[in-house]
Design a protein around this motif. Structure first.
Motif, PDB file in Angstrom:
ATOM      1  N   VAL A 271       0.844  -1.194   0.000  1.00  0.00           N
ATOM      2  CA  VAL A 271       0.000   0.000   0.000  1.00  0.00           C
ATOM      3  C   VAL A 271       0.884   1.250   0.000  1.00  0.00           C
ATOM      4  O   VAL A 271       1.781   1.383   0.844  1.00  0.00           O
ATOM      5  CB  VAL A 271      -0.953   0.020   1.212  1.00  0.00           C
ATOM      6  N   LEU A 272       0.630   2.144  -0.964  1.00  0.00           N
ATOM      7  CA  LEU A 272       1.376   3.396  -1.079  1.00  0.00           C
ATOM      8  C   LEU A 272       0.368   4.543  -1.226  1.00  0.00           C
ATOM      9  O   LEU A 272       0.030   4.957  -2.333  1.00  0.00           O
ATOM     10  CB  LEU A 272       2.316   3.341  -2.293  1.00  0.00           C
ATOM     11  N   PRO A 273      -0.109   5.094  -0.106  1.00  0.00           N
ATOM     12  CA  PRO A 273      -1.164   6.116  -0.147  1.00  0.00           C
ATOM     13  C   PRO A 273      -0.603   7.546  -0.188  1.00  0.00           C
ATOM     14  O   PRO A 273      -0.965   8.404   0.635  1.00  0.00           O
ATOM     15  CB  PRO A 273      -1.917   5.851   1.153  1.00  0.00           C
ATOM     16  N   SER A 274       0.268   7.819  -1.134  1.00  0.00           N
ATOM     17  CA  SER A 274       0.959   9.112  -1.187  1.00  0.00           C
ATOM     18  C   SER A 274      -0.007  10.265  -1.401  1.00  0.00           C
ATOM     19  O   SER A 274      -1.112  10.103  -1.930  1.00  0.00           O
ATOM     20  CB  SER A 274       1.998   9.099  -2.293  1.00  0.00           C
ATOM     21  N   MET A 287       8.889   3.685  -7.073  1.00  0.00           N
ATOM     22  CA  MET A 287       9.605   2.497  -7.545  1.00  0.00           C
ATOM     23  C   MET A 287       9.216   1.242  -6.778  1.00  0.00           C
ATOM     24  O   MET A 287       9.236   0.141  -7.321  1.00  0.00           O
ATOM     25  CB  MET A 287      11.110   2.729  -7.442  1.00  0.00           C
ATOM     26  N   VAL A 288       8.854   1.383  -5.511  1.00  0.00           N
ATOM     27  CA  VAL A 288       8.524   0.210  -4.704  1.00  0.00           C
ATOM     28  C   VAL A 288       7.307  -0.516  -5.269  1.00  0.00           C
ATOM     29  O   VAL A 288       7.168  -1.734  -5.125  1.00  0.00           O
ATOM     30  CB  VAL A 288       8.317   0.610  -3.230  1.00  0.00           C
ATOM     31  N   MET A 289       6.417   0.210  -5.947  1.00  0.00           N
ATOM     32  CA  MET A 289       5.264  -0.439  -6.572  1.00  0.00           C
ATOM     33  C   MET A 289       5.708  -1.385  -7.684  1.00  0.00           C
ATOM     34  O   MET A 289       5.128  -2.459  -7.872  1.00  0.00           O
ATOM     35  CB  MET A 289       4.329   0.610  -7.177  1.00  0.00           C
ATOM     36  N   LEU A 290       6.729  -0.985  -8.433  1.00  0.00           N
ATOM     37  CA  LEU A 290       7.226  -1.822  -9.518  1.00  0.00           C
ATOM     38  C   LEU A 290       7.883  -3.076  -8.972  1.00  0.00           C
ATOM     39  O   LEU A 290       7.751  -4.165  -9.539  1.00  0.00           O
ATOM     40  CB  LEU A 290       8.214  -1.042 -10.377  1.00  0.00           C
ATOM     41  N   VAL A 299      -1.062  -4.062  -5.636  1.00  0.00           N
ATOM     42  CA  VAL A 299      -0.788  -2.750  -5.063  1.00  0.00           C
ATOM     43  C   VAL A 299      -2.088  -1.996  -4.837  1.00  0.00           C
ATOM     44  O   VAL A 299      -3.019  -2.078  -5.644  1.00  0.00           O
ATOM     45  CB  VAL A 299       0.123  -1.937  -6.018  1.00  0.00           C
ATOM     46  N   VAL A 300      -2.145  -1.267  -3.725  1.00  0.00           N
ATOM     47  CA  VAL A 300      -3.177  -0.255  -3.514  1.00  0.00           C
ATOM     48  C   VAL A 300      -2.448   1.076  -3.384  1.00  0.00           C
ATOM     49  O   VAL A 300      -1.534   1.211  -2.565  1.00  0.00           O
ATOM     50  CB  VAL A 300      -4.009  -0.535  -2.248  1.00  0.00           C
ATOM     51  N   GLU A 309       0.956   5.696 -13.362  1.00  0.00           N
ATOM     52  CA  GLU A 309       1.735   5.108 -14.454  1.00  0.00           C
ATOM     53  C   GLU A 309       2.354   3.770 -14.073  1.00  0.00           C
ATOM     54  O   GLU A 309       2.713   2.974 -14.943  1.00  0.00           O
ATOM     55  CB  GLU A 309       2.838   6.081 -14.894  1.00  0.00           C
ATOM     56  N   GLY A 310       2.489   3.514 -12.767  1.00  0.00           N
ATOM     57  CA  GLY A 310       3.108   2.284 -12.309  1.00  0.00           C
ATOM     58  C   GLY A 310       2.117   1.203 -11.930  1.00  0.00           C
ATOM     59  O   GLY A 310       2.519   0.165 -11.398  1.00  0.00           O
TER      60      GLY A 310
END
Length: 384
Positions: A271-274, A287-290, A299-300, A309-310
Motif C-alpha cells: 500500500v502506497l497512499p501518497s 519504484m517500490v510499486m514496480l 498494489v493499492v 503510471e506504475g
C-alpha cells in the motif's frame, strides 16, 4: 568500457537503491560513483570517490564552501586525471553541481529527475543551503545540459513547465530487474499488508493507519508492517496506539533492500497512499510499486503524481483518491478478503512490469542515448 560518472552528492541512500541498480546494469559503460558523502554500503566492488574521503572528518568547512560555490576542482582532484565519457547526475538539485564539473571536463551532462526536484516550490529550495543553488542555476542547467530524463510522464510535464527544453527532455523509466525479482509462490503469502516509505507527510502513512484501523476489525489475523524511518515515526507509532491497532502494526525502521524484498514476498499487498504536500511535493512514480508487481504482489495506491503510471489499474492493483481514508480502507479490505483476486492481480502486475519497466531493456535504451552524446563530441572517426 568507458567510465561514466554517476553523480549524487549523498551516495547510496537506502531509499535510492534504484540509482545503483541502473548503473550496475550498464554493459558498455563502467560506473564511477562520485559525490560528497556515503549513506550506505553501495554495490560490491563499486568504485566510489567521495569528498568525505578526500578531506576526512575535519573537512566540513571545505564541504560547506564547495556546497555554496559549486567549485568543481575538488571533484577533479578525486578523478585524478580520469576523463569519463560523460557525467550522469541524479536529481536536478545535484545536476547544478555536476554541470560545473561536466563543463570543466568538456563532457556531456545527463540529468535524471525523480520527483521533488520538479515539484517542490522554489521557496523551499531557497531555505536549504544544500538546495539553494538549484533554483539559482536551473536555467543554466536547462541551457547547457545535454539530456534530461524524467522517471514518469507526469514529471516530463513538470520539467517542461520548469523551462527544460522539449527537444532534450525525455521520459525514461529506470525500471526494475525482472530477472532478479521472481514471482513469489502462492504459499509464500502471509496476512501482512506492507508499506515501504520514508516516514514523511508525502507518503500518507497517517492515512494508511486510519484506513487499517477501519478495516482491521473484520480481518483479525492481519498485520501492517511499515519499513522506513523519518521524522514522523514517533507520532505515527503513537497514532497507531491511539487508534487501537498498536499491537498489530510493526514499525521496522529502515532496513536493507534484501530485507525489504523478503517482506515483499510475504505480503498480501503493498500500500502506497501518497499525497501532495502543501509545499507542492508529490510522488514522481513510486519504484517500490514496480518491485511489488515484479514479485507478483498487488498494489493499492493513490491517484497522485506519477503513481498511476506504475499500476495497471483494476488489473495489477487498485487506485483511490488521495487523503480518502474510507476509499483506501475499502480497497484494502476488498483485496484482503479475496485471495483469488490477489493472485490474479499479482500475475497481471508481473506481466505489466515485464512489458514496460524491465531494467535491462530500459538501461539498453539509456546506453544508446549515451552513445549518441559521446559520438556528438568525438573527433571524426574516433571510436567510443
Amino acid at each position: 568500457m568507458r567510465d561514466v560518472v554517476i553523480f549524487r552528492q549523498n551516495q547510496f541512500r537506502v531509499s535510492e537503491i534504484f540509482i545503483a541498480q541502473q548503473a550496475e546494469a550498464l554493459r558498455r559503460y563502467a560506473p564511477l560513483y562520485l559525490g560528497r558523502m556515503r549513506f550506505g554500503a553501495g554495490p560490491d566492488g563499486a568504485r566510489t570517490l567521495l569528498l568525505r574521503d578526500l578531506w576526512g572528518r575535519a573537512g566540513w568547512p571545505r564541504m560547506g564552501a564547495q556546497m555554496l560555490t559549486r567549485d568543481p576542482a575538488p571533484y577533479q582532484r578525486l578523478l585524478a586525471g580520469r576523463r569519463p565519457a560523460l557525467v550522469h547526475a541524479h536529481f536536478g538539485t545535484d545536476g547544478v553541481y555536476a554541470l560545473a564539473l561536466a563543463r570543466r571536463l568538456g563532457v556531456p551532462l545527463v540529468t535524471t529527475f525523480h520527483g521533488f526536484d520538479l515539484t517542490l516550490s522554489d521557496r523551499y529550495f531557497l531555505r536549504s543551503p544544500a538546495w539553494v543553488n538549484y533554483p539559482l542555476h536551473r536555467r543554466a542547467l536547462a541551457r547547457e545540459g545535454r539530456l534530461f530524463l524524467c522517471n514518469s510522464r507526469f514529471l516530463h510535464g513538470k520539467a517542461l513547465e520548469r523551462g527544460f527544453p522539449a527537444e532534450r527532455t525525455r521520459v525514461h523509466y529506470i525500471g526494475v530487474d525482472c530477472a532478479a525479482y521472481r514471482p513469489r509462490a502462492p504459499e509464500e503469502e502471509t496476512p501482512v499488508i506492507l508499506h515501504v516509505a520514508r516516514l514523511v507527510e508525502l507518503k500518507g502513512t497517517d492515512d494508511l493507519l486510519r484506513a487499517f484501523a477501519r478495516m482491521a476489525a473484520g480481518h483479525a489475523d492481519l498485520r501492517l508492517v511499515i519499513i522506513g524511518d523519518g521524522p514522523m515515526r514517533a507520532r505515527l507509532e503513537k497514532m497507531a496506539g491511539a487508534l487501537g491497532v498498536g499491537e498489530r502494526v510493526l514499525f521496522l525502521g529502515a532496513r536493507p533492500h534484501a530485507v525489504v524484498m523478503a517482506w515483499m514476498r510475504r505480503a498480501m499487498m503493498l500500500v502506497l497512499p501518497s499525497v501532495q504536500t502543501a509545499s507542492g511535493r508529490v510522488e514522481g512514480l513510486g519504484m517500490v510499486m514496480l518491485e511489488a508487481a515484479a514479485c507478483g504482489v498487488p498494489v493499492v495506491a493513490t491517484r497522485v503524481g506519477g503513481i498511476p503510471e506504475g499500476v495497471d489499474e483494476g488489473r495489477s492493483g487498485l487506485i483511490v483518491p488521495p487523503r480518502d481514508v474510507e476509499s483506501l480502507a475499502g480497497a484494502m479490505g476488498a483485496l484482503a478478503a479475496d485471495r483469488e483476486r490477489r493472485a490474479a492481480m499479482g500475475q497481471a502486475g508481473r506481466a505489466f512490469v515485464a512489458g514496460r519497466f524491465d531494467l535491462r531493456r530500459q538501461t539498453a535504451i539509456l546506453e544508446s542515448w549515451y552513445d549518441a552524446l559521446v559520438r556528438a563530441i568525438a573527433p571524426d572517426g574516433a571510436s567510443l
